[in-house]
Scaffold this motif. Structure first.
Motif, mmCIF file in Angstrom:
data_model
loop_
_atom_site.group_PDB
_atom_site.id
_atom_site.type_symbol
_atom_site.label_atom_id
_atom_site.label_comp_id
_atom_site.label_asym_id
_atom_site.label_seq_id
_atom_site.Cartn_x
_atom_site.Cartn_y
_atom_site.Cartn_z
ATOM 1 N N ALA A 47 0.570 14.141 -2.293
ATOM 2 C CA ALA A 47 1.695 14.408 -1.838
ATOM 3 C C ALA A 47 2.154 12.514 -1.597
ATOM 4 O O ALA A 47 3.829 12.140 -2.216
ATOM 5 N N ILE A 48 0.911 11.078 -1.525
ATOM 6 C CA ILE A 48 1.886 10.107 -1.880
ATOM 7 C C ILE A 48 2.557 9.577 -3.148
ATOM 8 O O ILE A 48 3.614 9.020 -2.989
ATOM 9 N N ALA A 49 1.954 10.259 -4.273
ATOM 10 C CA ALA A 49 2.162 9.474 -5.419
ATOM 11 C C ALA A 49 3.420 10.165 -5.658
ATOM 12 O O ALA A 49 4.349 10.094 -6.542
ATOM 13 N N ALA A 50 3.925 11.304 -5.455
ATOM 14 C CA ALA A 50 4.421 12.321 -5.281
ATOM 15 C C ALA A 50 5.987 11.861 -4.507
ATOM 16 O O ALA A 50 7.366 12.065 -4.393
ATOM 17 N N GLY A 51 5.858 10.812 -3.733
ATOM 18 C CA GLY A 51 7.140 10.227 -2.646
ATOM 19 C C GLY A 51 6.813 10.468 -1.378
ATOM 20 O O GLY A 51 8.189 10.561 -0.643
ATOM 21 N N VAL A 52 6.119 10.797 -0.862
ATOM 22 C CA VAL A 52 5.549 11.359 0.804
ATOM 23 C C VAL A 52 5.449 10.550 1.234
ATOM 24 O O VAL A 52 4.835 9.589 0.705
#
Length: 195
Positions: A134-139
């Motif tokens: 999720a963080i890698a996807a921009g969250v």
């Protein structure tokens, strides 16, 4: 009354509702008993009540029916996922969570339910991979840290950097609710053994 009945009989309920709602007229169909349990809102409400009283299998059947009616509803998928977790059907829960996240990948509630599914199945590494993805996807990592710290007290499922990030957040990350902020940080410290 007879004239109104005759006029209303000239069109379908859906047609009348389509004309009334844009004008601000509160309206909806009158559902007879056989139609009531095909209404998505009724299915969701009844399923939620059944979960509350422990009738999870029955609730899941209604939620699966709701999913058939609206297969692209993230909230329905989340409710199905939760019921599957309660029933310890973890592979199905994880699969359902993947479907929900494909529709709303930045939805923090969906991310957390996916983490819950992995943790419930005994897979903390899988849970942490969900957060990393999720963080890698921009969250936003701060949003994830605050959400996981504030809801279900699940900051312990985060990787070390996100756990430490939680302790640097200000009350603003918790809607300026100092009590919620303090509670979240206290529980975070406690789960780390730092209290």
């Amino acid at each position: 009354i007879r004239e109104a009945e005759d006029l209303l009989a000239t069109r379908t309920t859906a047609e009348w509702i389509a004309d009334f709602r844009p004008g601000g007229v509160p309206c909806g169909p009158f559902n007879f008993p056989p139609q009531v349990f095909r209404d998505p809102q009724v299915l969701a409400l009844v399923a939620n009540q059944e979960i509350q009283v422990g009738r999870v299998e029955s609730a899941l059947a209604k939620l699966q029916r709701l999913r058939e009616l609206d297969p692209r509803s993230p909230s329905t998928l989340r409710d199905v996922q939760a019921a599957l977790v309660y029933l310890r059907r973890y592979p199905e829960a994880i699969s359902t969570g993947e479907a929900a996240l494909s529709l709303q990948p930045a939805n923090l509630r969906l991310i957390q339910w996916q983490v819950v599914s992995y943790v419930a199945s005994g897979d903390l590494a899988g849970a942490r991979n969900v957060v990393r993805s999720a963080i890698a996807a921009g969250v936003s990592a701060p949003e994830i840290a605050a959400y996981f710290g504030g809801y279900f007290e699940m900051a312990w499922t985060l990787d070390e950097p996100e756990q430490l990030l939680l302790f640097r957040l200000t009350p603003g990350a918790f809607d300026d609710d100092r009590a919620w902020w303090g509670q979240s940080l206290s529980i975070g410290y406690w789960t780390r053994g730092d209290l």
